[in-house]
Motif scaffolding. Structure first.
Motif, PDB file in Angstrom:
ATOM      1  N   VAL A  31       0.830  -1.204   0.000  1.00  0.00           N
ATOM      2  CA  VAL A  31       0.000   0.000   0.000  1.00  0.00           C
ATOM      3  C   VAL A  31       0.867   1.257   0.000  1.00  0.00           C
ATOM      4  O   VAL A  31       0.520   2.269  -0.641  1.00  0.00           O
ATOM      5  N   LEU A  34       1.902   1.738  -3.497  1.00  0.00           N
ATOM      6  CA  LEU A  34       0.812   2.361  -4.251  1.00  0.00           C
ATOM      7  C   LEU A  34       0.759   3.865  -3.989  1.00  0.00           C
ATOM      8  O   LEU A  34       0.461   4.658  -4.896  1.00  0.00           O
ATOM      9  N   TRP A  68      -6.507   8.881  -5.242  1.00  0.00           N
ATOM     10  CA  TRP A  68      -5.523   7.800  -5.091  1.00  0.00           C
ATOM     11  C   TRP A  68      -4.463   8.184  -4.056  1.00  0.00           C
ATOM     12  O   TRP A  68      -4.112   7.387  -3.179  1.00  0.00           O
ATOM     13  N   THR A  72      -4.483   6.123  -0.482  1.00  0.00           N
ATOM     14  CA  THR A  72      -3.324   5.272  -0.186  1.00  0.00           C
ATOM     15  C   THR A  72      -2.521   5.800   0.997  1.00  0.00           C
ATOM     16  O   THR A  72      -1.940   5.011   1.753  1.00  0.00           O
ATOM     17  N   THR A 103      -9.197  -0.592   0.299  1.00  0.00           N
ATOM     18  CA  THR A 103      -8.364   0.430  -0.337  1.00  0.00           C
ATOM     19  C   THR A 103      -8.399   0.309  -1.850  1.00  0.00           C
ATOM     20  O   THR A 103      -8.608   1.299  -2.572  1.00  0.00           O
ATOM     21  N   THR A 104      -8.211  -0.902  -2.351  1.00  0.00           N
ATOM     22  CA  THR A 104      -8.190  -1.097  -3.805  1.00  0.00           C
ATOM     23  C   THR A 104      -9.570  -0.872  -4.424  1.00  0.00           C
ATOM     24  O   THR A 104      -9.676  -0.385  -5.556  1.00  0.00           O
ATOM     25  N   SER A 105     -10.633  -1.201  -3.687  1.00  0.00           N
ATOM     26  CA  SER A 105     -11.977  -0.970  -4.231  1.00  0.00           C
ATOM     27  C   SER A 105     -12.267   0.519  -4.363  1.00  0.00           C
ATOM     28  O   SER A 105     -12.897   0.949  -5.339  1.00  0.00           O
ATOM     29  N   MET A 107      -9.928   2.864  -4.771  1.00  0.00           N
ATOM     30  CA  MET A 107      -9.081   3.333  -5.865  1.00  0.00           C
ATOM     31  C   MET A 107      -9.722   3.025  -7.216  1.00  0.00           C
ATOM     32  O   MET A 107      -9.687   3.847  -8.141  1.00  0.00           O
ATOM     33  N   ALA A 108     -10.306   1.839  -7.330  1.00  0.00           N
ATOM     34  CA  ALA A 108     -10.966   1.470  -8.585  1.00  0.00           C
ATOM     35  C   ALA A 108     -12.241   2.274  -8.793  1.00  0.00           C
ATOM     36  O   ALA A 108     -12.565   2.654  -9.927  1.00  0.00           O
TER      37      ALA A 108
END
Length: 495
Positions: A31, A34, A68, A72, A103-105, A107-108
Protein backbone atom coordinates in the motif's frame (compact mmCIF):
# COMPACT_ATOMS: atom_id res chain seq x y z
CA UNK A 1 -6.31 -4.97 51.44
CA UNK A 2 -3.48 -3.69 53.62
CA UNK A 3 -0.09 -4.97 52.62
CA UNK A 4 -1.37 -6.24 49.29
CA UNK A 5 0.37 -5.04 46.18
CA UNK A 6 -0.21 -5.83 42.56
CA UNK A 7 2.17 -5.71 39.65
CA UNK A 8 1.43 -5.41 36.00
CA UNK A 9 1.19 -8.60 34.01
CA UNK A 10 1.28 -6.84 30.65
CA UNK A 11 4.38 -7.75 28.68
CA UNK A 12 6.41 -5.55 26.39
CA UNK A 13 4.96 -4.35 23.13
CA UNK A 14 5.51 -6.80 20.28
CA UNK A 15 8.30 -6.27 17.79
CA UNK A 16 6.23 -5.63 14.69
CA UNK A 17 9.16 -6.32 12.38
CA UNK A 18 9.92 -9.70 13.88
CA UNK A 19 6.54 -11.11 14.85
CA UNK A 20 4.24 -9.93 12.06
CA UNK A 21 2.94 -12.63 9.71
CA UNK A 22 3.76 -12.38 6.03
CA UNK A 23 0.38 -10.98 4.89
CA UNK A 24 0.34 -7.82 7.08
CA UNK A 25 3.96 -7.05 6.23
CA UNK A 26 3.48 -7.58 2.50
CA UNK A 27 0.26 -5.58 2.30
CA UNK A 28 1.76 -2.70 4.31
CA UNK A 29 4.67 -2.45 1.91
CA UNK A 30 2.34 -2.80 -1.06
CA UNK A 31 0.00 0.00 0.00
CA UNK A 32 2.93 2.35 0.61
CA UNK A 33 4.22 1.44 -2.85
CA UNK A 34 0.81 2.36 -4.25
CA UNK A 35 1.08 5.69 -2.44
CA UNK A 36 4.48 6.39 -4.00
CA UNK A 37 3.14 5.44 -7.43
CA UNK A 38 0.10 7.70 -6.91
CA UNK A 39 2.38 10.63 -6.06
CA UNK A 40 4.30 10.02 -9.29
CA UNK A 41 1.09 9.88 -11.33
CA UNK A 42 -0.15 13.09 -9.68
CA UNK A 43 3.07 14.90 -10.55
CA UNK A 44 2.87 13.74 -14.17
CA UNK A 45 -0.80 14.70 -14.34
CA UNK A 46 -0.15 18.21 -12.99
CA UNK A 47 3.01 18.75 -14.99
CA UNK A 48 1.74 17.58 -18.37
CA UNK A 49 -2.02 17.80 -17.89
CA UNK A 50 -2.59 14.29 -19.20
CA UNK A 51 -5.22 11.70 -18.39
CA UNK A 52 -5.60 8.03 -19.13
CA UNK A 53 -8.57 5.92 -20.05
CA UNK A 54 -9.82 2.60 -21.27
CA UNK A 55 -12.74 3.85 -23.35
CA UNK A 56 -16.06 2.86 -21.91
CA UNK A 57 -14.55 1.31 -18.78
CA UNK A 58 -12.02 3.44 -16.88
CA UNK A 59 -11.16 7.15 -16.95
CA UNK A 60 -8.30 8.55 -14.84
CA UNK A 61 -8.66 12.31 -14.32
CA UNK A 62 -7.52 14.83 -11.73
CA UNK A 63 -10.07 13.75 -9.12
CA UNK A 64 -9.04 10.12 -9.58
CA UNK A 65 -5.35 10.80 -9.05
CA UNK A 66 -5.98 13.10 -6.07
CA UNK A 67 -8.14 10.46 -4.38
CA UNK A 68 -5.52 7.80 -5.09
CA UNK A 69 -2.93 9.84 -3.21
CA UNK A 70 -5.27 10.58 -0.30
CA UNK A 71 -6.67 7.05 0.02
CA UNK A 72 -3.32 5.27 -0.19
CA UNK A 73 -1.79 7.66 2.33
CA UNK A 74 -4.55 7.09 4.88
CA UNK A 75 -4.47 3.36 4.18
CA UNK A 76 -0.70 3.25 4.58
CA UNK A 77 -0.96 4.94 7.97
CA UNK A 78 -3.70 2.51 9.02
CA UNK A 79 -1.74 -0.53 7.80
CA UNK A 80 1.41 0.55 9.65
CA UNK A 81 -0.51 1.41 12.82
CA UNK A 82 -2.43 -1.87 12.71
CA UNK A 83 0.66 -4.07 12.67
CA UNK A 84 1.08 -3.27 16.35
CA UNK A 85 -2.56 -2.59 17.20
CA UNK A 86 -3.70 -5.99 15.85
CA UNK A 87 -0.64 -7.90 17.09
CA UNK A 88 -1.80 -11.10 18.80
CA UNK A 89 -5.33 -10.89 17.39
CA UNK A 90 -6.69 -14.04 15.79
CA UNK A 91 -8.30 -11.82 13.15
CA UNK A 92 -5.13 -10.01 12.12
CA UNK A 93 -4.66 -11.50 8.67
CA UNK A 94 -8.35 -11.20 7.78
CA UNK A 95 -8.32 -7.58 9.00
CA UNK A 96 -5.40 -6.70 6.74
CA UNK A 97 -6.95 -8.45 3.73
CA UNK A 98 -10.23 -6.57 4.25
CA UNK A 99 -8.42 -3.24 4.75
CA UNK A 100 -6.33 -3.66 1.62
CA UNK A 101 -9.37 -4.87 -0.31
CA UNK A 102 -11.26 -1.77 0.78
CA UNK A 103 -8.36 0.43 -0.34
CA UNK A 104 -8.19 -1.10 -3.81
CA UNK A 105 -11.98 -0.97 -4.23
CA UNK A 106 -12.00 2.77 -3.49
CA UNK A 107 -9.08 3.33 -5.87
CA UNK A 108 -10.97 1.47 -8.58
CA UNK A 109 -14.22 3.29 -7.80
CA UNK A 110 -12.79 6.76 -8.40
CA UNK A 111 -11.40 5.55 -11.73
CA UNK A 112 -14.50 3.65 -12.88
CA UNK A 113 -16.35 5.12 -15.85
CA UNK A 114 -18.79 2.38 -16.82
CA UNK A 115 -21.92 2.66 -14.70
CA UNK A 116 -22.08 -1.09 -14.00
CA UNK A 117 -18.48 -1.12 -12.78
CA UNK A 118 -19.10 1.99 -10.68
CA UNK A 119 -22.16 0.40 -9.07
CA UNK A 120 -20.39 -2.91 -8.42
CA UNK A 121 -17.45 -1.19 -6.72
CA UNK A 122 -19.82 0.93 -4.62
CA UNK A 123 -21.39 -2.28 -3.30
CA UNK A 124 -17.99 -3.90 -2.72
CA UNK A 125 -16.73 -0.87 -0.81
CA UNK A 126 -19.71 -1.00 1.56
CA UNK A 127 -19.51 -4.75 2.16
CA UNK A 128 -15.79 -4.58 2.93
CA UNK A 129 -16.36 -1.78 5.43
CA UNK A 130 -19.12 -3.84 7.07
CA UNK A 131 -16.62 -6.70 7.28
CA UNK A 132 -14.17 -4.44 9.13
CA UNK A 133 -16.88 -3.26 11.53
CA UNK A 134 -17.73 -6.85 12.48
CA UNK A 135 -14.23 -8.30 12.13
CA UNK A 136 -14.49 -10.05 15.51
CA UNK A 137 -16.94 -12.85 14.72
CA UNK A 138 -16.95 -14.04 18.32
CA UNK A 139 -18.41 -10.77 19.58
CA UNK A 140 -22.15 -10.64 19.05
CA UNK A 141 -22.27 -6.86 19.32
CA UNK A 142 -19.72 -6.63 16.50
CA UNK A 143 -21.83 -8.95 14.34
CA UNK A 144 -24.90 -6.81 15.10
CA UNK A 145 -23.04 -3.59 14.21
CA UNK A 146 -21.88 -5.13 10.93
CA UNK A 147 -25.47 -6.16 10.16
CA UNK A 148 -26.75 -2.63 10.82
CA UNK A 149 -24.07 -1.08 8.63
CA UNK A 150 -24.62 -3.64 5.87
CA UNK A 151 -28.33 -2.79 5.69
CA UNK A 152 -27.57 0.91 5.29
CA UNK A 153 -24.86 0.27 2.70
CA UNK A 154 -27.08 -2.04 0.66
CA UNK A 155 -29.84 0.60 0.78
CA UNK A 156 -27.36 3.17 -0.50
CA UNK A 157 -26.28 0.77 -3.25
CA UNK A 158 -29.90 0.13 -4.24
CA UNK A 159 -30.55 3.86 -4.52
CA UNK A 160 -27.42 4.27 -6.61
CA UNK A 161 -28.64 1.43 -8.83
CA UNK A 162 -31.96 3.23 -9.32
CA UNK A 163 -30.14 6.45 -10.19
CA UNK A 164 -27.76 4.81 -12.67
CA UNK A 165 -30.58 2.89 -14.34
CA UNK A 166 -32.71 6.02 -14.65
CA UNK A 167 -29.82 8.01 -16.09
CA UNK A 168 -29.00 5.27 -18.60
CA UNK A 169 -32.67 5.11 -19.55
CA UNK A 170 -32.99 8.84 -20.18
CA UNK A 171 -29.57 9.50 -21.79
CA UNK A 172 -28.71 6.18 -23.41
CA UNK A 173 -25.16 6.54 -22.02
CA UNK A 174 -23.47 3.66 -20.22
CA UNK A 175 -20.58 5.69 -18.76
CA UNK A 176 -20.36 8.35 -16.08
CA UNK A 177 -18.61 10.71 -18.50
CA UNK A 178 -21.25 10.00 -21.15
CA UNK A 179 -24.04 10.85 -18.73
CA UNK A 180 -22.30 14.10 -17.84
CA UNK A 181 -21.99 15.02 -21.51
CA UNK A 182 -25.68 14.33 -22.15
CA UNK A 183 -27.16 16.45 -19.36
CA UNK A 184 -28.84 18.72 -21.91
CA UNK A 185 -31.26 15.83 -22.49
CA UNK A 186 -31.85 15.32 -18.77
CA UNK A 187 -35.09 16.50 -17.23
CA UNK A 188 -38.58 15.52 -16.20
CA UNK A 189 -39.64 12.86 -13.70
CA UNK A 190 -36.93 10.38 -14.66
CA UNK A 191 -34.22 12.94 -13.92
CA UNK A 192 -35.91 13.82 -10.62
CA UNK A 193 -35.88 10.16 -9.58
CA UNK A 194 -32.22 9.82 -10.55
CA UNK A 195 -31.09 13.04 -8.86
CA UNK A 196 -33.07 12.31 -5.69
CA UNK A 197 -31.68 8.78 -5.50
CA UNK A 198 -28.12 10.10 -5.93
CA UNK A 199 -28.55 12.60 -3.11
CA UNK A 200 -30.07 9.99 -0.78
CA UNK A 201 -27.30 7.49 -1.59
CA UNK A 202 -24.70 10.15 -0.77
CA UNK A 203 -26.47 11.05 2.47
CA UNK A 204 -26.53 7.42 3.66
CA UNK A 205 -22.91 6.78 2.77
CA UNK A 206 -21.78 9.99 4.49
CA UNK A 207 -23.96 9.29 7.56
CA UNK A 208 -25.96 12.50 7.36
CA UNK A 209 -28.93 12.95 9.67
CA UNK A 210 -31.25 10.97 9.77
CA UNK A 211 -29.03 8.18 8.39
CA UNK A 212 -26.31 8.55 11.03
CA UNK A 213 -27.37 5.49 13.01
CA UNK A 214 -25.00 3.09 11.27
CA UNK A 215 -22.00 5.31 12.04
CA UNK A 216 -22.77 5.64 15.76
CA UNK A 217 -23.40 1.88 15.92
CA UNK A 218 -20.03 1.05 14.34
CA UNK A 219 -17.87 1.62 17.41
CA UNK A 220 -17.17 -2.12 17.63
CA UNK A 221 -14.75 -1.67 14.74
CA UNK A 222 -11.04 -1.71 15.64
CA UNK A 223 -9.76 1.84 16.06
CA UNK A 224 -7.66 1.80 12.84
CA UNK A 225 -10.76 0.63 10.93
CA UNK A 226 -12.71 3.53 12.47
CA UNK A 227 -9.96 5.89 11.33
CA UNK A 228 -10.23 4.56 7.77
CA UNK A 229 -14.02 4.79 7.95
CA UNK A 230 -14.17 8.38 9.19
CA UNK A 231 -11.23 9.59 7.12
CA UNK A 232 -12.16 7.82 3.90
CA UNK A 233 -15.36 5.81 3.63
CA UNK A 234 -17.82 8.53 4.63
CA UNK A 235 -16.24 10.84 2.05
CA UNK A 236 -17.74 8.71 -0.71
CA UNK A 237 -20.91 10.82 -0.61
CA UNK A 238 -19.00 13.91 -1.66
CA UNK A 239 -17.17 12.00 -4.39
CA UNK A 240 -20.48 10.66 -5.70
CA UNK A 241 -21.98 14.15 -5.98
CA UNK A 242 -18.82 15.46 -7.62
CA UNK A 243 -18.83 12.66 -10.19
CA UNK A 244 -22.46 13.31 -11.06
CA UNK A 245 -22.29 17.10 -10.66
CA UNK A 246 -23.74 17.72 -14.14
CA UNK A 247 -26.86 15.83 -13.06
CA UNK A 248 -27.19 17.51 -9.67
CA UNK A 249 -26.70 21.05 -11.00
CA UNK A 250 -29.44 20.84 -13.63
CA UNK A 251 -32.00 22.39 -11.27
CA UNK A 252 -31.36 25.18 -8.76
CA UNK A 253 -34.21 23.99 -6.52
CA UNK A 254 -32.51 20.63 -6.02
CA UNK A 255 -29.24 22.41 -5.25
CA UNK A 256 -31.02 24.47 -2.61
CA UNK A 257 -32.47 21.29 -1.10
CA UNK A 258 -28.96 19.78 -0.92
CA UNK A 259 -27.74 22.91 0.90
CA UNK A 260 -30.60 22.62 3.40
CA UNK A 261 -30.00 18.90 4.02
CA UNK A 262 -26.27 19.47 4.47
CA UNK A 263 -26.80 22.41 6.81
CA UNK A 264 -29.27 20.42 8.93
CA UNK A 265 -26.70 17.68 9.40
CA UNK A 266 -23.86 20.15 9.98
CA UNK A 267 -25.74 21.87 12.79
CA UNK A 268 -27.37 18.67 14.04
CA UNK A 269 -24.03 16.87 14.29
CA UNK A 270 -22.69 19.72 16.41
CA UNK A 271 -25.68 19.45 18.75
CA UNK A 272 -25.39 15.67 18.97
CA UNK A 273 -21.71 15.97 19.84
CA UNK A 274 -22.55 18.31 22.73
CA UNK A 275 -24.31 15.51 24.69
CA UNK A 276 -21.71 12.79 24.06
CA UNK A 277 -19.32 11.77 26.83
CA UNK A 278 -17.11 9.10 25.26
CA UNK A 279 -14.26 9.95 22.88
CA UNK A 280 -15.29 7.83 19.88
CA UNK A 281 -18.91 8.93 20.23
CA UNK A 282 -17.85 12.58 20.08
CA UNK A 283 -15.71 11.89 17.02
CA UNK A 284 -18.61 10.07 15.37
CA UNK A 285 -21.01 12.97 15.90
CA UNK A 286 -18.32 15.35 14.70
CA UNK A 287 -18.08 13.36 11.47
CA UNK A 288 -21.86 13.62 10.99
CA UNK A 289 -21.56 17.41 11.21
CA UNK A 290 -18.48 17.65 9.00
CA UNK A 291 -20.01 15.49 6.29
CA UNK A 292 -23.08 17.72 6.38
CA UNK A 293 -20.81 20.69 5.78
CA UNK A 294 -19.21 18.86 2.83
CA UNK A 295 -22.59 18.10 1.25
CA UNK A 296 -23.67 21.69 1.85
CA UNK A 297 -20.66 22.95 -0.10
CA UNK A 298 -21.62 20.68 -2.99
CA UNK A 299 -25.15 22.10 -2.85
CA UNK A 300 -23.72 25.61 -3.15
CA UNK A 301 -22.12 24.48 -6.42
CA UNK A 302 -18.53 24.42 -5.17
CA UNK A 303 -17.52 20.79 -5.67
CA UNK A 304 -13.85 21.73 -5.38
CA UNK A 305 -14.56 23.06 -1.89
CA UNK A 306 -16.40 19.82 -1.00
CA UNK A 307 -13.41 17.73 -2.11
CA UNK A 308 -11.05 20.07 -0.25
CA UNK A 309 -13.11 19.65 2.90
CA UNK A 310 -13.15 15.86 2.70
CA UNK A 311 -9.37 15.78 2.23
CA UNK A 312 -8.61 18.11 5.16
CA UNK A 313 -11.24 16.46 7.35
CA UNK A 314 -9.74 13.07 6.50
CA UNK A 315 -6.31 14.10 7.78
CA UNK A 316 -7.79 15.57 10.94
CA UNK A 317 -10.16 12.70 11.72
CA UNK A 318 -7.58 9.96 11.03
CA UNK A 319 -5.26 11.61 13.55
CA UNK A 320 -8.08 12.03 16.06
CA UNK A 321 -9.08 8.36 15.96
CA UNK A 322 -5.56 6.93 16.00
CA UNK A 323 -4.69 9.13 18.98
CA UNK A 324 -8.04 8.71 20.76
CA UNK A 325 -6.53 6.49 23.45
CA UNK A 326 -4.35 9.38 24.61
CA UNK A 327 -7.40 11.58 25.15
CA UNK A 328 -8.96 9.42 27.85
CA UNK A 329 -8.76 11.02 31.27
CA UNK A 330 -9.82 9.57 34.60
CA UNK A 331 -11.55 12.25 36.64
CA UNK A 332 -14.17 12.38 39.35
CA UNK A 333 -16.98 14.94 38.95
CA UNK A 334 -17.11 17.56 41.67
CA UNK A 335 -19.08 20.64 42.53
CA UNK A 336 -16.54 22.75 40.69
CA UNK A 337 -16.79 20.73 37.50
CA UNK A 338 -18.21 22.77 34.62
CA UNK A 339 -21.42 21.24 33.33
CA UNK A 340 -21.90 23.24 30.19
CA UNK A 341 -19.53 22.73 27.30
CA UNK A 342 -20.02 26.33 26.35
CA UNK A 343 -18.35 29.33 27.83
CA UNK A 344 -19.74 32.79 28.18
CA UNK A 345 -17.95 34.92 25.62
CA UNK A 346 -16.67 38.28 26.86
CA UNK A 347 -17.15 41.48 24.89
CA UNK A 348 -13.42 41.56 24.14
CA UNK A 349 -13.45 37.96 22.96
CA UNK A 350 -16.45 38.60 20.72
CA UNK A 351 -14.81 41.71 19.23
CA UNK A 352 -11.57 39.82 18.55
CA UNK A 353 -13.50 36.99 16.89
CA UNK A 354 -15.54 39.42 14.78
CA UNK A 355 -12.55 41.39 13.53
CA UNK A 356 -10.55 38.22 12.91
CA UNK A 357 -13.43 36.65 10.99
CA UNK A 358 -13.96 39.70 8.79
CA UNK A 359 -10.25 39.89 8.01
CA UNK A 360 -10.20 36.16 7.32
CA UNK A 361 -13.09 36.57 4.89
CA UNK A 362 -11.10 39.18 3.00
CA UNK A 363 -8.07 36.88 2.88
CA UNK A 364 -10.15 33.95 1.59
CA UNK A 365 -11.80 36.16 -1.05
CA UNK A 366 -8.46 37.52 -2.25
CA UNK A 367 -6.93 34.04 -2.51
CA UNK A 368 -9.90 32.27 -4.11
CA UNK A 369 -12.04 34.99 -5.69
CA UNK A 370 -15.07 33.61 -3.85
CA UNK A 371 -17.22 36.04 -1.88
CA UNK A 372 -16.59 39.06 -4.09
CA UNK A 373 -20.12 38.89 -5.52
CA UNK A 374 -23.51 38.45 -3.90
CA UNK A 375 -24.04 34.81 -4.84
CA UNK A 376 -23.44 31.37 -3.35
CA UNK A 377 -19.71 32.17 -3.27
CA UNK A 378 -20.42 34.72 -0.54
CA UNK A 379 -22.19 32.06 1.50
CA UNK A 380 -19.31 29.61 0.93
CA UNK A 381 -16.85 32.20 2.24
CA UNK A 382 -19.04 32.84 5.26
CA UNK A 383 -19.35 29.15 6.17
CA UNK A 384 -15.65 28.41 5.65
CA UNK A 385 -14.54 31.40 7.72
CA UNK A 386 -17.12 30.79 10.44
CA UNK A 387 -16.29 27.10 10.93
CA UNK A 388 -12.53 27.65 10.71
CA UNK A 389 -12.74 30.46 13.27
CA UNK A 390 -14.85 28.31 15.56
CA UNK A 391 -12.32 25.48 15.30
CA UNK A 392 -9.46 27.87 16.09
CA UNK A 393 -11.26 29.29 19.14
CA UNK A 394 -12.11 25.79 20.39
CA UNK A 395 -8.48 24.73 20.09
CA UNK A 396 -7.32 27.79 22.01
CA UNK A 397 -9.94 27.30 24.76
CA UNK A 398 -8.55 23.85 25.49
CA UNK A 399 -5.16 25.30 26.37
CA UNK A 400 -4.07 26.68 29.73
CA UNK A 401 -3.28 30.11 28.31
CA UNK A 402 -4.59 33.12 30.30
CA UNK A 403 -7.49 35.04 28.78
CA UNK A 404 -5.43 37.95 27.35
CA UNK A 405 -3.08 35.50 25.63
CA UNK A 406 -6.02 33.59 24.16
CA UNK A 407 -7.28 36.70 22.43
CA UNK A 408 -3.97 37.08 20.64
CA UNK A 409 -3.66 33.35 19.95
CA UNK A 410 -6.96 33.12 18.04
CA UNK A 411 -5.79 35.07 14.95
CA UNK A 412 -2.39 33.35 15.12
CA UNK A 413 -4.12 29.98 14.72
CA UNK A 414 -6.94 31.12 12.46
CA UNK A 415 -5.07 32.95 9.69
CA UNK A 416 -2.64 30.12 8.80
CA UNK A 417 -5.62 27.73 8.80
CA UNK A 418 -7.72 29.87 6.44
CA UNK A 419 -4.73 30.38 4.14
CA UNK A 420 -4.08 26.62 4.01
CA UNK A 421 -7.75 25.99 3.28
CA UNK A 422 -7.76 28.55 0.44
CA UNK A 423 -4.51 27.28 -1.09
CA UNK A 424 -5.62 23.65 -0.98
CA UNK A 425 -8.99 24.63 -2.43
CA UNK A 426 -7.34 26.38 -5.36
CA UNK A 427 -5.06 23.39 -5.96
CA UNK A 428 -7.91 20.89 -5.80
CA UNK A 429 -10.14 23.00 -8.06
CA UNK A 430 -7.36 23.09 -10.62
CA UNK A 431 -7.32 19.28 -10.74
CA UNK A 432 -11.07 18.83 -11.14
CA UNK A 433 -12.85 18.74 -14.46
CA UNK A 434 -16.10 19.76 -12.71
CA UNK A 435 -16.93 23.42 -13.21
CA UNK A 436 -18.24 25.60 -10.40
CA UNK A 437 -22.02 26.00 -10.48
CA UNK A 438 -22.53 29.31 -8.70
CA UNK A 439 -26.17 30.02 -7.83
CA UNK A 440 -28.09 33.10 -6.79
CA UNK A 441 -28.78 33.66 -3.12
CA UNK A 442 -32.34 33.20 -1.90
CA UNK A 443 -34.21 33.89 1.31
CA UNK A 444 -33.79 30.24 2.31
CA UNK A 445 -30.01 30.61 2.01
CA UNK A 446 -30.24 33.46 4.52
CA UNK A 447 -32.42 31.42 6.87
CA UNK A 448 -29.90 28.56 6.73
CA UNK A 449 -27.02 30.92 7.52
CA UNK A 450 -28.86 32.45 10.49
CA UNK A 451 -29.85 29.02 11.80
CA UNK A 452 -26.28 27.78 11.39
CA UNK A 453 -24.92 30.68 13.45
CA UNK A 454 -27.69 30.30 16.02
CA UNK A 455 -26.80 26.67 16.72
CA UNK A 456 -23.12 27.49 17.23
CA UNK A 457 -23.91 30.45 19.50
CA UNK A 458 -26.33 28.34 21.55
CA UNK A 459 -23.70 25.65 22.07
CA UNK A 460 -20.95 28.19 22.77
CA UNK A 461 -22.99 29.87 25.49
CA UNK A 462 -24.63 26.71 26.83
CA UNK A 463 -28.16 27.97 26.13
CA UNK A 464 -29.09 24.65 24.53
CA UNK A 465 -28.57 22.89 27.88
CA UNK A 466 -31.38 24.81 29.54
CA UNK A 467 -34.02 22.62 27.88
CA UNK A 468 -34.31 19.14 29.37
CA UNK A 469 -36.54 18.07 26.50
CA UNK A 470 -33.92 19.09 23.94
CA UNK A 471 -31.21 17.32 25.92
CA UNK A 472 -33.20 14.07 26.04
CA UNK A 473 -34.04 14.34 22.34
CA UNK A 474 -30.38 14.80 21.45
CA UNK A 475 -29.30 12.02 23.76
CA UNK A 476 -31.79 9.62 22.20
CA UNK A 477 -30.65 10.60 18.71
CA UNK A 478 -27.07 9.66 19.56
CA UNK A 479 -27.92 6.17 20.81
CA UNK A 480 -26.55 3.33 18.68
CA UNK A 481 -28.60 0.24 17.91
CA UNK A 482 -29.28 -1.56 21.19
CA UNK A 483 -27.90 -4.84 19.80
CA UNK A 484 -24.48 -3.21 19.37
CA UNK A 485 -24.10 -2.06 22.98
CA UNK A 486 -21.66 -3.89 25.24
CA UNK A 487 -23.43 -4.34 28.57
CA UNK A 488 -20.91 -6.60 30.25
CA UNK A 489 -17.19 -6.99 29.68
CA UNK A 490 -17.64 -10.78 29.80
CA UNK A 491 -19.50 -10.52 26.49
CA UNK A 492 -16.28 -9.52 24.74
CA UNK A 493 -13.50 -12.00 24.12
CA UNK A 494 -10.97 -11.12 21.47
CA UNK A 495 -9.51 -14.63 21.50
Amino acid sequence: MSGHSSSTTVGSLPDTTAESPFVPVALTWLVWSLFAASIAVLIVSVRFGVGWELPGLVAVDGLTVLMWVVVTFFSGIVHSYSRRYMAGSTHKTRFFLATFGFTTSVMALVAADHVALFGFLWVAMGLLMAELIGINEGWKQARAAAAVARKYFLASSALLGVALTALWWTTGATTVSGIGAATDTVGGPVWLIAAGALVLAAMIQSALIPFHGWLLSSMTAPTPASALMHAGFVNAGGILLARFAPVITVDSTLMLAVVALGAASAGGGKLLKSVQTDIKGKLGCSTVGQMGFMIMQAGLGFFGAAITHLVLHGFYKAYQFLSSGEQIEHATPSETTEHTIGRTTSAVGFLVALVTGLAGGVVFTVLTGKGANVDSGLLLTFFVVFTTLHAARSAIQQTSLPAPARYGAVPLVFFPAIVVYAVVYEGVSGLLTVSTATTELTLLHGVIAVGFVGIYVAIETGVHEQSQRLYVTLLNATQPSSDTLLTSKEEYNEY
